[in-house]
Design an enzyme around this catalytic site. Structure first.
Site, PDB file in Angstrom:
ATOM      1  N   GLU A 281       0.801  -1.298 -19.192  1.00  8.74           N
ATOM      2  CA  GLU A 281       2.017  -1.139 -18.380  1.00  8.74           C
ATOM      3  C   GLU A 281       2.701  -2.491 -18.202  1.00  8.74           C
ATOM      4  OE1 GLU A 281       3.373   1.708 -17.577  1.00  8.74           O
ATOM      5  OE2 GLU A 281       1.675   2.696 -18.509  1.00  8.74           O
ATOM      6  N   TRP A 284       4.573  -3.223 -21.123  1.00  4.26           N
ATOM      7  CA  TRP A 284       5.869  -2.522 -21.233  1.00  4.26           C
ATOM      8  C   TRP A 284       6.981  -3.399 -20.654  1.00  4.26           C
ATOM      9  CZ3 TRP A 284       7.971   1.312 -23.879  1.00  4.26           C
ATOM     10  CH2 TRP A 284       7.160   2.303 -24.419  1.00  4.26           C
ATOM     11  N   ASN A 347       7.049   6.365 -10.862  1.00  2.00           N
ATOM     12  CA  ASN A 347       7.454   6.264 -12.274  1.00  2.00           C
ATOM     13  C   ASN A 347       7.658   7.630 -12.931  1.00  2.00           C
ATOM     14  OD1 ASN A 347       7.821   4.913 -14.892  1.00  2.00           O
ATOM     15  ND2 ASN A 347       5.862   5.873 -15.372  1.00  2.00           N
ATOM     16  N   TRP A 388      15.964   3.635 -19.073  1.00  2.00           N
ATOM     17  CA  TRP A 388      17.064   4.611 -19.110  1.00  2.00           C
ATOM     18  C   TRP A 388      17.370   5.009 -20.549  1.00  2.00           C
ATOM     19  CZ3 TRP A 388      19.071   8.072 -16.044  1.00  2.00           C
ATOM     20  CH2 TRP A 388      18.864   7.940 -14.669  1.00  2.00           C
TER      21      TRP A 388
END
Ligand code: FAD
Length: 483
Positions: A281, A284, A347, A388
């Site tokens: 994570e 990321w 999340n 997004w």
């Protein structure tokens, strides 16, 4: 005073930006190590990042600066606040203080790079040394390269390259003391900056958050002592704090990713798989900066340009209902209300509300990105834009456009007992779990017993999900056929 002696004693300005911490702050540590006086400075720049800070993050910044100023006082120094264009502010301060060096940690957003790069050249001279350090990321974005020397577009090979690159540098501790200059330059007053929202919508933020590096370190400790154990499963539980909740602290640089990474080494309780999932994570976030570094217009342009022809709807009324959490889909509404109330959202729910906006309502992902940027305390130019675009299917390594999240089944899967919905949409709290994610299908008697009047106490759904899905798929097919 001879020149050498003067230079030995001349102050170093340490320019804080989105790195409001004293721990693992290479610019600060290096300045302190010289034994020379240090002038800690924060500039409220006219234009920083991809657009101004959102309101939620401005709230955070106010408290974060208060906390940093306290820490710096404890080290025997004083945080100077100035506003304006960075070059003008720095030049004035150099003149007023006799500083012969400016140190800062690098930033990687396109606006920051566009400010810092020429600034370094303009300011550097025989009389002024300008030095930049790393610290916002685990690895410099330009360092991680594919075999052919290009940037990565897909996460998994990026992760493998990060893994193969070895451990990130060890964090450096906060200085024990900062030498004060003979006289501190004047500072503006934080209260005059008006960072706190005029409306009282941030009233509940403090229930959930305490900005500042002390709180960030406490959160890290709690996480590594307990929550990380079972993280693989707990991170998907929308209704509880099953993740680190470090993102707003990372976004303001109150804690460094290296400090977090190294804190997850050699934990006795945690399963290795939990640690790896968590580190993935963190990576990321790195990947988001890697993408932004190589695609500076990522916050405003679809990485896959063909999606610009998608035929987004204007949908102002729908957009308004989405922002207010009045779509009639409980999991979406719960997420949007959590965001408004606490400046954050789980999340998983971010993905669900994002998919709902882009696919069910066919509203341009950029409007969602902007709304999040204004309301999230962890708003980050790289992570927000990348995610997004992932949701919209137009980004790197994105979820394909034809994968449309069903808000009912997603709710049932990730909030099975409806605890998340009950917390954030209290008007549905009395509904049995069977109906909590689709009250519009519930028998009249069940609704009446739970005190729910659709269209009155809680909205009717603003779209028919099955039809909306077909519309999204048709729009996608058009693009595919046109390509
Ligand atoms: P943990 O699960 O504890 O993860 C640790 C850290 O890893 C996080 O603090 C974060 O820095 C990083 N991380 C985790 N997931 C992601 C991810 N998907 N992408 C990038 N980094 C990640 N995150 C932001 O920090 N800022 C944003 O503006 C932002 N916008 C988002 C918008 C959308 C539409 C979506 C779907 C996700 C967004 N995220 C954003 C990613 C993610 O939701 C948050 O980072 C996460 O919820 C933060 O909670 P945590 O700190 O408890 O995470």
């Amino acid at each position: 005073m001879d020149d050498v002696h003067h230079r030995d004693k001349a102050p170093i300005i340490v320019w804080f930006r989105k790195d409001l911490r004293t721990d693992d702050h290479r610019a600060l540590a290096s300045a302190a190590e010289t034994g020379r006086p240090v002038i800690p400075l924060y500039i409220r720049e006219d234009q920083a990042e991809a657009g101004p800070l959102g309101e939620a993050q401005a709230w955070w910044l106010h408290h974060s600066l208060t906390s940093l100023a306290d820490r710096i006082e404890k080290l025997g120094s004083h945080l100077i606040l100035r506003s304006g264009d960075a070059e003008t502010v720095l030049q004035k301060l150099v003149q007023a203080s006799g500083a012969t060096a400016i140190f800062w940690n690098r930033r990687y957003d396109p606006v920051g790079i566009a400010i810092d790069k020429p600034l370094k050249e303009t300011l550097s001279s025989d009389a002024l040394e300008v030095v930049s350090f790393s610290g916002a990321l685990l690895h410099e974005p330009s360092r991680v390269k594919t075999k052919t020397g290009g940037p990565y577009k897909v996460y998994t090979p990026f992760w493998r390259a990060v893994e193969a690159g070895g451990e990130p540098p060890e964090p450096v501790d906060a200085p024990k003391v900062l030498e004060a200059p003979a006289r501190f330059p004047s500072s503006e007053a934080l209260a005059d900056w008006g960072l706190l929202p005029k409306r009282d919508w941030a009233a509940d933020f403090a229930e959930r958050w305490e900005p500042g590096e002390t709180s960030a370190r406490e959160k890290l400790e709690d996480f590594t002592e307990s929550t990380i154990d079972g993280y693989r499963a707990s991170r998907e539980r929308t209704w509880e704090a099953g993740t680190s909740r470090l993102s707003p602290h990372l976004a303001m640089g109150e804690i460094s990713p290296a400090r977090i990474w190294h804190a997850t080494r050699g934990l006795s309780k945690a399963d290795t798989a939990d640690v790896i999932t968590f580190r993935k994570e963190l990576v990321w976030r790195e990947f988001a900066y890697h993408l932004l570094f190589h695609n500076p217009d990522m916050p405003t342009e679809s990485l896959n340009r063909k999606y610009d022809k998608l035929g987004w709807t204007k949908g102002d009324k729908d957009f308004d209902r989405w922002t207010k959490g009045l779509t009639g889909f409980p999991i979406v509404d719960a997420g949007m209300r959590e965001l408004w109330r606490y400046g954050t959202m789980h999340n998983r729910v971010r993905m669900i509300v994002g998919s709902f906006l882009v696919k069910d309502l066919l509203i341009d992902w950029r409007r969602g990105e902007r709304w999040f940027r204004d309301t999230l305390v962890d708003a980050d130019p790289a992570s927000n834009a990348m995610n997004w675009q992932w949701v919209a299917g137009c980004g790197a390594d994105a979820s394909p456009f034809f994968r449309v999240f069903n808000p009912i089944t997603q709710g049932e899967k990730f909030d099975t007992d409806g605890l998340y919905v009950r917390e954030h949409v209290p008007e549905l709290a009395e509904l049995p779990s069977k109906w909590i994610h689709h009250p519009f299908d519930a028998p009249a008697a069940v609704l009446a017993k739970a005190g729910v009047k659709l269209g009155d106490t809680y909205p009717e759904p603003i779209v028919d999900h099955a039809k909306a899905r077909d519309r999204a798929l048709a729009a996608y097919r058009n693009i595919k056929d046109a390509a």
